[in-house]
Motif scaffolding. Structure first.
Motif, PDB file in Angstrom:
ATOM      1  N   ARG A 223       0.845  -1.200   0.000  1.00  0.00           N
ATOM      2  CA  ARG A 223       0.000   0.000   0.000  1.00  0.00           C
ATOM      3  C   ARG A 223       0.873   1.240   0.000  1.00  0.00           C
ATOM      4  NH1 ARG A 223      -5.212   0.553   3.433  1.00  0.00           N
ATOM      5  NH2 ARG A 223      -5.367   2.194   1.894  1.00  0.00           N
ATOM      6  N   ASN A 224       0.296   2.337  -0.409  1.00  0.00           N
ATOM      7  CA  ASN A 224       0.988   3.609  -0.322  1.00  0.00           C
ATOM      8  C   ASN A 224       1.295   3.848   1.150  1.00  0.00           C
ATOM      9  OD1 ASN A 224       1.508   6.452  -0.027  1.00  0.00           O
ATOM     10  ND2 ASN A 224       0.648   6.741  -2.065  1.00  0.00           N
TER      11      ASN A 224
ATOM     12  N   SER B  84       3.836 -10.247  -5.178  1.00  0.00           N
ATOM     13  CA  SER B  84       3.574  -8.905  -4.653  1.00  0.00           C
ATOM     14  C   SER B  84       2.420  -8.292  -5.431  1.00  0.00           C
ATOM     15  CB  SER B  84       4.819  -8.024  -4.800  1.00  0.00           C
ATOM     16  OG  SER B  84       5.845  -8.500  -3.967  1.00  0.00           O
ATOM     17  N   VAL B  85       1.480  -7.706  -4.692  1.00  0.00           N
ATOM     18  CA  VAL B  85       0.287  -7.109  -5.283  1.00  0.00           C
ATOM     19  C   VAL B  85       0.109  -5.721  -4.695  1.00  0.00           C
ATOM     20  CG1 VAL B  85      -2.214  -7.317  -5.551  1.00  0.00           C
ATOM     21  CG2 VAL B  85      -0.799  -9.382  -5.483  1.00  0.00           C
ATOM     22  N   ARG B  86      -0.025  -4.739  -5.550  1.00  0.00           N
ATOM     23  CA  ARG B  86      -0.301  -3.385  -5.063  1.00  0.00           C
ATOM     24  C   ARG B  86      -1.800  -3.243  -4.818  1.00  0.00           C
ATOM     25  NH1 ARG B  86       3.537   1.324  -6.048  1.00  0.00           N
ATOM     26  NH2 ARG B  86       5.517   0.225  -6.064  1.00  0.00           N
ATOM     27  N   TYR B  87      -2.137  -2.810  -3.635  1.00  0.00           N
ATOM     28  CA  TYR B  87      -3.534  -2.643  -3.230  1.00  0.00           C
ATOM     29  C   TYR B  87      -4.297  -1.800  -4.244  1.00  0.00           C
ATOM     30  CZ  TYR B  87      -7.344  -0.261  -0.761  1.00  0.00           C
ATOM     31  OH  TYR B  87      -8.552   0.299  -0.426  1.00  0.00           O
TER      32      TYR B  87
ATOM     33  N   VAL C 157      -7.601  -2.955  -6.433  1.00  0.00           N
ATOM     34  CA  VAL C 157      -8.926  -2.326  -6.377  1.00  0.00           C
ATOM     35  C   VAL C 157      -9.342  -1.802  -7.750  1.00  0.00           C
ATOM     36  CG1 VAL C 157     -10.251  -0.401  -5.379  1.00  0.00           C
ATOM     37  CG2 VAL C 157      -8.772  -1.783  -3.922  1.00  0.00           C
ATOM     38  N   ASN C 158      -8.392  -1.278  -8.499  1.00  0.00           N
ATOM     39  CA  ASN C 158      -8.703  -0.724  -9.822  1.00  0.00           C
ATOM     40  C   ASN C 158      -8.981  -1.790 -10.871  1.00  0.00           C
ATOM     41  OD1 ASN C 158      -8.581   1.999  -9.062  1.00  0.00           O
ATOM     42  ND2 ASN C 158      -6.363   2.035  -9.300  1.00  0.00           N
TER      43      ASN C 158
ATOM     44  N   PRO D  37      -9.556   2.906  -4.404  1.00  0.00           N
ATOM     45  CA  PRO D  37      -8.725   2.681  -3.221  1.00  0.00           C
ATOM     46  C   PRO D  37      -8.992   3.708  -2.129  1.00  0.00           C
ATOM     47  CG  PRO D  37      -7.389   2.742  -5.224  1.00  0.00           C
ATOM     48  CD  PRO D  37      -8.770   3.174  -5.598  1.00  0.00           C
ATOM     49  N   GLU D  38      -8.960   3.249  -0.884  1.00  0.00           N
ATOM     50  CA  GLU D  38      -9.117   4.169   0.245  1.00  0.00           C
ATOM     51  C   GLU D  38      -7.853   4.998   0.388  1.00  0.00           C
ATOM     52  OE1 GLU D  38     -10.337   2.334   3.883  1.00  0.00           O
ATOM     53  OE2 GLU D  38     -11.687   0.971   2.838  1.00  0.00           O
TER      54      GLU D  38
END
Length: 155
Positions: free
Chosen positions: A35-36, A80-83, A87-88, A121-122
Protein backbone atom coordinates in the motif's frame (compact mmCIF):
# COMPACT_ATOMS: atom_id res chain seq x y z
CA UNK A 1 2.42 -2.89 7.51
CA UNK A 2 3.16 -6.46 8.20
CA UNK A 3 0.80 -8.93 9.72
CA UNK A 4 1.56 -11.14 12.67
CA UNK A 5 2.67 -14.00 10.41
CA UNK A 6 5.39 -11.86 8.82
CA UNK A 7 6.48 -10.63 12.23
CA UNK A 8 6.74 -14.18 13.52
CA UNK A 9 8.69 -15.30 10.46
CA UNK A 10 11.07 -12.37 10.96
CA UNK A 11 11.50 -12.86 14.69
CA UNK A 12 11.66 -16.64 15.09
CA UNK A 13 14.83 -18.20 13.68
CA UNK A 14 14.26 -21.13 11.33
CA UNK A 15 10.46 -20.75 11.36
CA UNK A 16 10.36 -20.55 7.56
CA UNK A 17 12.34 -23.77 7.24
CA UNK A 18 10.12 -25.46 9.83
CA UNK A 19 7.05 -24.39 7.84
CA UNK A 20 8.55 -25.80 4.65
CA UNK A 21 9.16 -29.14 6.38
CA UNK A 22 5.70 -29.30 7.99
CA UNK A 23 3.90 -28.34 4.78
CA UNK A 24 5.86 -30.67 2.50
CA UNK A 25 4.88 -31.70 -0.19
CA UNK A 26 2.70 -28.56 -0.37
CA UNK A 27 4.66 -25.55 -1.60
CA UNK A 28 4.52 -22.38 0.47
CA UNK A 29 2.97 -19.30 -1.12
CA UNK A 30 3.08 -15.77 0.25
CA UNK A 31 1.14 -12.78 -1.01
CA UNK A 32 2.69 -9.42 -0.22
CA UNK A 33 0.06 -6.67 -0.41
CA UNK A 34 1.69 -3.29 -0.86
CA UNK A 35 0.00 0.00 0.00
CA UNK A 36 0.99 3.61 -0.32
CA UNK A 37 2.95 4.12 2.94
CA UNK A 38 1.13 7.32 3.81
CA UNK A 39 -2.12 5.39 4.23
CA UNK A 40 -1.07 2.68 6.74
CA UNK A 41 0.95 5.22 8.71
CA UNK A 42 -2.15 7.41 8.92
CA UNK A 43 -4.29 4.47 10.02
CA UNK A 44 -1.81 3.68 12.80
CA UNK A 45 -1.98 7.29 13.93
CA UNK A 46 -5.79 7.41 13.91
CA UNK A 47 -6.85 3.94 15.03
CA UNK A 48 -3.78 3.12 17.10
CA UNK A 49 -3.49 6.64 18.51
CA UNK A 50 0.24 6.57 17.73
CA UNK A 51 2.44 9.58 17.19
CA UNK A 52 3.79 10.14 13.70
CA UNK A 53 7.24 9.12 14.87
CA UNK A 54 5.99 5.87 16.41
CA UNK A 55 3.75 4.99 13.45
CA UNK A 56 6.39 5.69 10.82
CA UNK A 57 9.06 3.79 12.75
CA UNK A 58 6.73 0.80 13.13
CA UNK A 59 5.83 0.92 9.44
CA UNK A 60 9.42 1.01 8.23
CA UNK A 61 10.50 -1.67 10.70
CA UNK A 62 7.80 -3.82 9.10
CA UNK A 63 9.14 -2.95 5.64
CA UNK A 64 12.55 -4.16 6.74
CA UNK A 65 11.04 -7.41 8.00
CA UNK A 66 9.37 -7.89 4.62
CA UNK A 67 12.62 -7.17 2.79
CA UNK A 68 14.50 -9.66 4.95
CA UNK A 69 11.81 -12.31 4.50
CA UNK A 70 11.74 -11.73 0.74
CA UNK A 71 15.45 -12.59 0.63
CA UNK A 72 14.59 -16.08 1.94
CA UNK A 73 11.80 -16.79 -0.54
CA UNK A 74 12.03 -17.90 -4.15
CA UNK A 75 10.14 -16.12 -6.92
CA UNK A 76 7.68 -19.02 -7.00
CA UNK A 77 6.85 -18.51 -3.32
CA UNK A 78 6.12 -14.78 -3.33
CA UNK A 79 3.64 -12.66 -5.23
CA UNK A 80 3.57 -8.90 -4.65
CA UNK A 81 0.29 -7.11 -5.28
CA UNK A 82 -0.30 -3.38 -5.06
CA UNK A 83 -3.53 -2.64 -3.23
CA UNK A 84 -4.40 0.23 -5.57
CA UNK A 85 -3.93 -1.95 -8.67
CA UNK A 86 -6.02 -4.69 -7.09
CA UNK A 87 -8.93 -2.33 -6.38
CA UNK A 88 -8.70 -0.72 -9.82
CA UNK A 89 -8.59 -4.06 -11.68
CA UNK A 90 -9.86 -6.66 -9.22
CA UNK A 91 -10.72 -9.46 -11.61
CA UNK A 92 -7.37 -9.29 -13.41
CA UNK A 93 -5.40 -9.21 -10.16
CA UNK A 94 -7.48 -11.86 -8.44
CA UNK A 95 -7.00 -14.13 -11.46
CA UNK A 96 -3.23 -13.69 -11.09
CA UNK A 97 -3.48 -14.54 -7.40
CA UNK A 98 -5.55 -17.64 -8.14
CA UNK A 99 -3.03 -18.83 -10.73
CA UNK A 100 -0.17 -18.16 -8.28
CA UNK A 101 -1.98 -20.31 -5.70
CA UNK A 102 -2.70 -23.05 -8.25
CA UNK A 103 -6.42 -22.36 -8.34
CA UNK A 104 -8.73 -22.00 -11.32
CA UNK A 105 -9.91 -18.38 -11.63
CA UNK A 106 -13.46 -19.00 -12.79
CA UNK A 107 -15.38 -16.00 -14.18
CA UNK A 108 -18.19 -16.33 -11.62
CA UNK A 109 -15.77 -16.36 -8.71
CA UNK A 110 -13.83 -13.37 -10.04
CA UNK A 111 -17.02 -11.38 -10.62
CA UNK A 112 -18.45 -12.22 -7.17
CA UNK A 113 -15.24 -11.14 -5.46
CA UNK A 114 -14.96 -7.93 -7.51
CA UNK A 115 -18.53 -7.00 -6.58
CA UNK A 116 -17.74 -6.75 -2.86
CA UNK A 117 -14.71 -4.47 -3.23
CA UNK A 118 -14.64 -0.70 -2.91
CA UNK A 119 -14.82 1.02 -6.28
CA UNK A 120 -11.68 3.03 -5.59
CA UNK A 121 -8.72 2.68 -3.22
CA UNK A 122 -9.12 4.17 0.24
CA UNK A 123 -6.90 7.19 0.83
CA UNK A 124 -6.52 6.97 4.61
CA UNK A 125 -3.86 9.68 4.58
CA UNK A 126 -6.71 12.18 4.33
CA UNK A 127 -7.65 11.34 7.92
CA UNK A 128 -4.49 13.04 9.20
CA UNK A 129 -3.21 16.57 8.77
CA UNK A 130 0.24 15.79 7.43
CA UNK A 131 3.06 18.17 8.25
CA UNK A 132 5.52 18.89 5.43
CA UNK A 133 8.46 17.36 7.30
CA UNK A 134 6.45 14.17 7.89
CA UNK A 135 5.79 13.83 4.17
CA UNK A 136 9.48 14.34 3.41
CA UNK A 137 10.56 11.89 6.12
CA UNK A 138 8.36 9.14 4.68
CA UNK A 139 9.49 9.96 1.15
CA UNK A 140 13.16 9.62 2.10
CA UNK A 141 12.59 6.35 3.97
CA UNK A 142 10.57 4.89 1.08
CA UNK A 143 13.64 5.12 -1.16
CA UNK A 144 15.19 2.21 0.79
CA UNK A 145 12.52 -0.25 -0.35
CA UNK A 146 12.12 -1.12 -4.02
CA UNK A 147 8.57 -2.35 -3.50
CA UNK A 148 7.52 1.20 -2.50
CA UNK A 149 8.86 2.76 -5.70
CA UNK A 150 6.37 4.98 -7.50
CA UNK A 151 4.32 5.96 -4.47
CA UNK A 152 3.95 9.57 -3.43
CA UNK A 153 1.85 11.57 -1.02
CA UNK A 154 -0.18 13.04 -3.89
CA UNK A 155 -1.25 9.67 -5.39
Amino acid sequence: TTGSSTQQLAQIPNLLEKLRKVMKPVSLRFIHVIRNPYDPISIMMVRGKRTFENASEHYFASCQMLLDLRNHLSASELLSVRYEDFVNQPQKNLAEICIFLGLEPTPGYLKACANILNESPERSRRLVKWETDWVEHVKSRMAQYDFLAGYSFED
